[in-house]
Design a protein around this motif. Structure first.
Motif, short mmCIF file in Angstrom:
data_model
loop_
_atom_site.label_atom_id
_atom_site.label_comp_id
_atom_site.label_asym_id
_atom_site.label_seq_id
_atom_site.Cartn_x
_atom_site.Cartn_y
_atom_site.Cartn_z
N VAL A 139 0.51 -1.43 0.14
CA VAL A 139 -0.32 -0.12 -0.04
C VAL A 139 1.20 1.09 0.20
O VAL A 139 -0.17 2.42 -0.48
CB VAL A 139 -0.98 -0.33 1.33
CG1 VAL A 139 -2.08 -0.98 1.24
CG2 VAL A 139 -0.31 0.17 2.64
N LEU A 140 2.04 0.98 -0.13
CA LEU A 140 2.88 2.25 -0.20
C LEU A 140 3.29 3.03 -0.89
O LEU A 140 4.37 3.51 -1.29
CB LEU A 140 4.11 2.54 1.15
CG LEU A 140 4.22 1.82 2.63
CD1 LEU A 140 4.77 1.68 3.85
CD2 LEU A 140 2.65 2.94 2.82
N LYS A 242 6.96 5.35 -2.33
CA LYS A 242 6.68 5.89 -3.42
C LYS A 242 5.42 6.64 -3.65
O LYS A 242 5.01 7.78 -3.57
CB LYS A 242 7.20 6.04 -5.20
CG LYS A 242 9.12 5.97 -4.74
CD LYS A 242 9.15 5.76 -6.57
CE LYS A 242 10.62 5.59 -6.74
NZ LYS A 242 10.79 5.30 -7.58
N LYS A 243 4.51 6.01 -2.35
CA LYS A 243 2.54 6.60 -2.80
C LYS A 243 2.75 6.82 -1.38
O LYS A 243 1.89 7.86 -0.50
CB LYS A 243 1.69 5.53 -2.78
CG LYS A 243 2.04 5.10 -4.45
CD LYS A 243 0.86 4.61 -4.91
CE LYS A 243 0.88 3.80 -6.40
NZ LYS A 243 -0.51 3.11 -6.96
N GLY A 244 3.43 6.56 -0.39
CA GLY A 244 2.65 6.94 0.88
C GLY A 244 3.83 6.18 2.19
O GLY A 244 5.16 5.07 1.90
N SER A 245 3.13 6.39 3.70
CA SER A 245 4.44 6.48 4.52
C SER A 245 4.09 5.01 5.64
O SER A 245 1.84 5.55 5.90
CB SER A 245 4.72 7.53 5.20
OG SER A 245 5.37 8.16 4.19
N ILE A 284 -4.58 4.94 -2.41
CA ILE A 284 -4.65 4.14 -2.80
C ILE A 284 -6.02 4.10 -3.84
O ILE A 284 -6.79 4.60 -3.17
CB ILE A 284 -5.43 3.19 -1.52
CG1 ILE A 284 -4.53 2.54 -0.72
CG2 ILE A 284 -6.04 1.58 -2.46
CD1 ILE A 284 -4.65 1.93 0.31
N ASP A 285 -6.11 3.92 -4.37
CA ASP A 285 -7.00 4.00 -5.76
C ASP A 285 -7.24 6.36 -6.21
O ASP A 285 -8.45 5.79 -6.48
CB ASP A 285 -8.34 2.74 -5.26
CG ASP A 285 -7.97 1.42 -5.48
OD1 ASP A 285 -7.39 1.20 -6.59
OD2 ASP A 285 -8.62 1.44 -4.61
N ASP A 286 -6.44 5.85 -5.94
CA ASP A 286 -6.19 7.35 -6.37
C ASP A 286 -6.70 8.35 -5.48
O ASP A 286 -7.53 9.52 -5.66
CB ASP A 286 -6.44 8.14 -7.93
CG ASP A 286 -6.71 7.17 -8.49
OD1 ASP A 286 -5.21 7.70 -9.10
OD2 ASP A 286 -6.83 6.93 -9.75
N LYS A 287 -6.92 8.45 -4.06
CA LYS A 287 -7.59 8.97 -3.09
C LYS A 287 -6.40 8.82 -1.25
O LYS A 287 -6.12 7.78 -2.19
CB LYS A 287 -8.86 7.71 -2.70
CG LYS A 287 -9.73 8.87 -1.47
CD LYS A 287 -10.50 7.62 -1.14
CE LYS A 287 -11.02 8.46 0.09
NZ LYS A 287 -12.42 7.74 0.95
#
Length: 346
Positions: A139-140, A242-245, A284-287
Motif C-alpha cells: 500500500v506504500l 513512493k505513494k505513502g508512509s 490508494i486508488d487515487d485517493k
C-alpha cells in the motif's frame, strides 16, 4: 499427540520468561528440566521437573530438544555439545559470536540430521506482524527507505557481568542488533552492502552501546538503530514508499506480561492496548488516506509451534540456522565497516 521432551540450559530471566511458559503451555512439549549451576529455581515454578547439576547429566537424559539460552559467548560451545549428543536445538540470539562458528553449527546439524533453530521471537511481536502486513499489501508503493529502532533509556551498566565485560558476545550489536537485523532480513531479504557506526556512549562502559547500521539494497535503504539514551522514543518502525508512509510505535505487550507472571493463551494473548496503532498515510486508488491501522495480534507461541512441526513432521524450522548465519554475516560486516569507515559489499 507426540511429546517433545525439552530441557533448558539455564533458568534465569530468559528461561523463566520466554521459554518455560510456552513449553509448559504447548501440548506438544514436555518440559523436563533445566541445567542450574547454583540456584535451583525451576522446581519452584514447575515442581515435577528436574534441576540438572551439569550439562553432561542433562545430555545423558532422555531429551529430544535443548534450548541453549546461556550467555552469547557460550552459544557455540554448548550448541555443538547438544548436536554432538544428537539432540535438536534452539539457540538464542545472537546465534554465535562469529560467522565461522555459525557455519560450523549449520553443517553439524545437517550432518546429524537434526533440527537447529534460532530464537528470534520478535518476528511474532504484534508490531512486526503489523508492519509485515503493510509491506506485503504494497500500500506504500515502491519502497524508498525504512528505519527500525530499538530505543531505550538506561544509562546504567547492567549488573550481569557477561553483558558489560569486553568479551566476544557482549555489546548492543549482539544483544539488540540481532533483533533488528533479523527483522530487516525477514521483510526485505539479504542486502548488497552494509555501512555501520558503532559507539560507546555510557560512562565507564567497556562494550558498544549505540549502533547505526545502514543496509544497502538495489533500490532502497534500511537503517537500523539502537541505543540507551532515548528518553522519548522514536517510532519503532518507519517505512516510506513512493505513494505513502507507515509509522508504528513499539507496543508489543508480551515481554512485560510474561515478566508479570501472566501465562500465554491462544485467544487474548499478545493484543496491544489501544493507542499504539500505526499511522498509514498513503494513496490508494487515487485517493489520499491518513488513518490508524489496527495492530495485529502477536504471540510467541507461533515460534514454538513451528519448532514442534519441524521436529515431528520434518517441516522447516520457524527461524532456520541459515537465517541465523545471515544475521552473523551482517554483524561481522558491520564490525568491519565501523573499523574501516566504509561500505562493506556482501
Amino acid at each position: 499427540m507426540q511429546k517433545i521432551k525439552t530441557a533448558l540450559l539455564s533458568y534465569g530471566m530468559s528461561g523463566k520468561v520466554f521459554h518455560a511458559p510456552f513449553l509448559d503451555f504447548h501440548p506438544g512439549f514436555e518440559l523436563v528440566g533445566s541445567w542450574e549451576r547454583s540456584k535451583q529455581l525451576i522446581q519452584l515454578d514447575y515442581p515435577n521437573v528436574k534441576s540438572y547439576a551439569t550439562i553432561e547429566e542433562l545430555l545423558e537424559d532422555d531429551i529430544d530438544l535443548v534450548v541453549v539460552n546461556t550467555p552469547v559467548g557460550t552459544h557455540f560451545e554448548y550448541a555443538k555439545q547438544v548436536l554432538l549428543a544428537r539432540k535438536n536445538a534452539v539457540v538464542e540470539k545472537a546465534f554465535t559470536t562469529t560467522v565461522a562458528e555459525a557455519q560450523e553449527l549449520v553443517n553439524l546439524a545437517k550432518e546429524k540430521g537434526l533440527k537447529l533453530s534460532v530464537f528470534q521471537n520478535r518476528r511474532w511481536d504484534s508490531d512486526l506482524k503489523t508492519v509485515q502486513k503493510v509491506v506485503s499489501d504494497k500500500v506504500l508503493g515502491e519502497l524508498v527507505e525504512a528505519e527500525f529502532h530499538f530505543d531505550r533509556y538506561n544509562p546504567f551498566l547492567s549488573p550481569k557481568g557477561h553483558k558489560e565485560t569486553a568479551n566476544s558476545g557482549a555489546g548492543i550489536l549482539k544483544d539488540l542488533g540481532p533483533h533488528l537485523i533479523d527483522q530487516a532480513l525477514y521483510l526485505f531479504g539479504f542486502p548488497q552492502g552494509v555501512f555501520a557506526d558503532i559507539r560507546v556512549t555510557r560512562e565507564h562502559s567497556l562494550v558498544d552501546d549505540w549502533i547505526d547500521i545502514l543496509l544497502y539494497y538495489s533500490d532502497f535503504r534500511v537503517r537500523l538503530k539502537a541505543g540507551f539514551f532515548v528518553r522519548e522514543a522514536n517510532p519503532a518502525y518507519v517505512i516510506h514508499g513512493k505513494k505513502g508512509s507507515f509509522l508504528k510505535p513499539r507496543g508489543d505487550v508480551q515481554e512485560d506480561e510474561l515478566k508479570q507472571g501472566k501465562k500465554p493463551n491462544l485467544t487474548t494473548w499478545g493484543k496491544e492496548a489501544s493507542g499504539n496503532e500505526g499511522l498509514l498515510h498513503t494513496e490508494i486508488d487515487d485517493k489520499i488516506i491518513k488513518e490508524k491501522i489496527p495492530t495485529l495480534q502477536g504471540n510467541y507461541y507461533g515460534f514454538f509451534e513451528g519448532v514442534y512441526q519441524s521436529i515431528v513432521n520434518d517441516f522447516e524450522e520457524p527461524v532456520t540456522a541459515k537465517e541465523g548465519l545471515q544475521v552473523m554475516q551482517i554483524i561481522e560486516a558491520a564490525i568491519e565497516s565501523n573499523a574501516q569507515g566504509k561500505v562493506v559489499v556482501l
